[in-house]
Design an enzyme around this catalytic site. Sequence first.
Site, mmCIF file in Angstrom:
data_model
loop_
_atom_site.group_PDB
_atom_site.id
_atom_site.type_symbol
_atom_site.label_atom_id
_atom_site.label_comp_id
_atom_site.label_asym_id
_atom_site.label_seq_id
_atom_site.Cartn_x
_atom_site.Cartn_y
_atom_site.Cartn_z
ATOM 1 N N HIS A 299 0.829 -1.201 0.000
ATOM 2 C CA HIS A 299 0.000 0.000 0.000
ATOM 3 C C HIS A 299 0.866 1.254 0.000
ATOM 4 O O HIS A 299 2.045 1.239 0.360
ATOM 5 C CB HIS A 299 -0.943 0.014 1.202
ATOM 6 C CG HIS A 299 -0.239 0.060 2.524
ATOM 7 N ND1 HIS A 299 0.170 -1.073 3.181
ATOM 8 C CD2 HIS A 299 0.144 1.108 3.306
ATOM 9 C CE1 HIS A 299 0.766 -0.742 4.317
ATOM 10 N NE2 HIS A 299 0.766 0.589 4.417
ATOM 11 N N ASP B 173 0.886 5.005 1.618
ATOM 12 C CA ASP B 173 0.324 5.937 2.592
ATOM 13 C C ASP B 173 0.152 7.308 1.945
ATOM 14 O O ASP B 173 1.027 7.770 1.193
ATOM 15 C CB ASP B 173 1.271 6.109 3.788
ATOM 16 C CG ASP B 173 1.235 4.949 4.746
ATOM 17 O OD1 ASP B 173 0.371 4.071 4.603
ATOM 18 O OD2 ASP B 173 2.094 4.926 5.656
ATOM 19 N N HIS C 299 -2.377 10.326 6.337
ATOM 20 C CA HIS C 299 -2.214 9.268 7.337
ATOM 21 C C HIS C 299 -1.448 9.762 8.552
ATOM 22 O O HIS C 299 -1.689 9.280 9.669
ATOM 23 C CB HIS C 299 -1.483 8.081 6.692
ATOM 24 C CG HIS C 299 -1.271 6.908 7.596
ATOM 25 N ND1 HIS C 299 -2.260 6.374 8.383
ATOM 26 C CD2 HIS C 299 -0.155 6.149 7.833
ATOM 27 C CE1 HIS C 299 -1.779 5.345 9.064
ATOM 28 N NE2 HIS C 299 -0.509 5.194 8.755
ATOM 29 N N GLU D 139 4.678 0.460 1.593
ATOM 30 C CA GLU D 139 4.934 -0.455 2.700
ATOM 31 C C GLU D 139 4.338 -1.820 2.387
ATOM 32 O O GLU D 139 3.479 -1.954 1.516
ATOM 33 C CB GLU D 139 4.323 0.107 3.990
ATOM 34 C CG GLU D 139 4.954 1.432 4.410
ATOM 35 C CD GLU D 139 4.201 2.146 5.523
ATOM 36 O OE1 GLU D 139 4.855 2.848 6.315
ATOM 37 O OE2 GLU D 139 2.952 2.019 5.597
#
Length: 222
Positions: A65, A67, A71, A184
Amino acid sequence: MPSTAPSHPRPQASPRLWDISPLVAPDAPIFPGDEPYRLAWTARLAPGCPVNLSAITLSPHVGAHADAPLHYANDAPAIAEVPLDAYLGPCRVIHALGAAPLVTVEHLRHAEAALPPRVLVRCCEKADTVWNPAFTAYAPEAIEWLAARGVRLIGIDTPSVDPADSKALDSHQQLRRHDLRVLENLVLDDVPEGDYELIALPLKLQGACASPVRAILRELTP
């Protein structure tokens, strides 16, 4: 007598692809309290129904994913507002196997020459398939060092650039300070150290703090 049959050029082999995304599944490891992946069927192929139709729920941080700045900072861009150029282009995979608990500058120096704008760090011999709170993260100084060398996106093969128990999120705040993008939860188990083309576009999710990506690396061709 020489053949007069026309010659045809041999087709070139397609560049090799590495899929660096883990499977998104109900048992995919997630931060405690995060929303797991769930799939439900809202229609099934049958007489009177021409299609199968599913619905999903999940945290946007499940699997590989990106960010969004939202976030880790209020009044920062959501993922639909983030420019896409950082997620596509020349990339270097750097091996820092055994780095724990943090990836430091010393783990990166051997690959410093002519760094491209995107750097993915492999810390794991094998990506975790269950939740491991002792995963390796980035030292904030390492992110600052990469930013000073023109890097615009960093990635890691663990759940976060900050340790699981971090409250200050110092490495995420370095991303915010230098306007870097981040990937990540990558899977770099089979990727040799070196240079590639990265393709890892986030979805255009209105208001979301992150987005799943189908991250791939493509072999560079001469």
